[in-house]
Motif scaffolding. Sequence first.
Motif, PDB file in Angstrom:
ATOM      1  N   ARG A 194      -7.666 -30.684 -10.918  1.00  0.00           N
ATOM      2  CA  ARG A 194      -8.234 -29.597 -10.056  1.00  0.00           C
ATOM      3  C   ARG A 194      -7.398 -28.346 -10.523  1.00  0.00           C
ATOM      4  N   ASN A 196      -6.831 -24.537  -9.899  1.00  0.00           N
ATOM      5  CA  ASN A 196      -6.649 -23.702  -8.620  1.00  0.00           C
ATOM      6  C   ASN A 196      -7.192 -22.121  -9.001  1.00  0.00           C
ATOM      7  N   LYS A 200     -10.734 -24.268  -7.686  1.00  0.00           N
ATOM      8  CA  LYS A 200     -10.413 -25.514  -7.545  1.00  0.00           C
ATOM      9  C   LYS A 200     -11.562 -26.422  -8.052  1.00  0.00           C
TER      10      LYS A 200
END
Length: 310
Positions: A194, A196, A200
């Motif tokens: 993931r 950010n 995300k």
Amino acid sequence: MGQYAPVWDHKAAVELTKKLSGINQVTLRNPKGASVRVSLLGGQVTSWRNDRGEELLFSSSKAIPKSSKAARGGISVSFPQYGNSGSVEQHGFARNIIWTIEDDPPSLKSFDTQGQSFIDLLLKLSEDELKFSPHVFEFRLRVALASDGSLSLISRIRNINSKPFKFAFAYQTYFSVSNISEVRLEGLETLDYRDNLCPKELFTEQGDAITFETEVDRVYHRSPYCIAVLDHERKRTYLIKKEGLPDTVVWNPWQKKSKAMGDLGNEEYKHMLCVDGAAIEKPIILKPGKEWAGRVELVVVPSTLYSDDF
């Protein structure tokens, strides 16, 4: 908790002192001269030195010494949330609360069955602190220094409430590196992560190793038991071995973000890399009366000894 005099053993040392801020800290030493320092504020590891006295963890020169919050650097515990995703302060309250020593004062023979020197800390919320958490729990943290200089942190969290307890967890670990542009991170190849920074989105790691040329803020899922940080200039490899922590966070703020951070020097991003053992993507749900354990062991070896079958 009162002022402690130093407590020493002929094979290893456990020293309890008080910082200028008034917060107690514990220093562990092994017979070869390696050391670990732990602050009772947040149970934070603020220093880890090898037997040559070389510091292995990064700490910011702009960290505020009298702050009531965890300092930028070292190893801090994120609990019961990571980041700003929950209902309490960023990265949770555990890192900003004073912990107690479970065996107080520590025994002169603070060794486990493997000959490690160690300290056992306890976080148990007071009535006032329970305002920050709807859950009642006991959190025990053991910090251990082995005879070979490796550092272990073992967390045990027991739900003593009548309802299930949902939480995230991470050991935020700032490694000291010679130059972030010369560092390789291995062990996360082909994994989903993931990002950010994008906001995300989910990606898959394509390279055979991760190198650093810009800001990185990622959470890798279902990461392996062991990950390696190779510092070519120092000919040093950090091995991060973890249990109960399925995720790995990789973070470096790079230049632009560093300049916006009040507790980090403008150029200090070059000498740090965060690699955190964590449980974030799927938070832990602990039933009443049950206990969860998460462990990380940090080992340093010469890069010439490193191989892919670590």
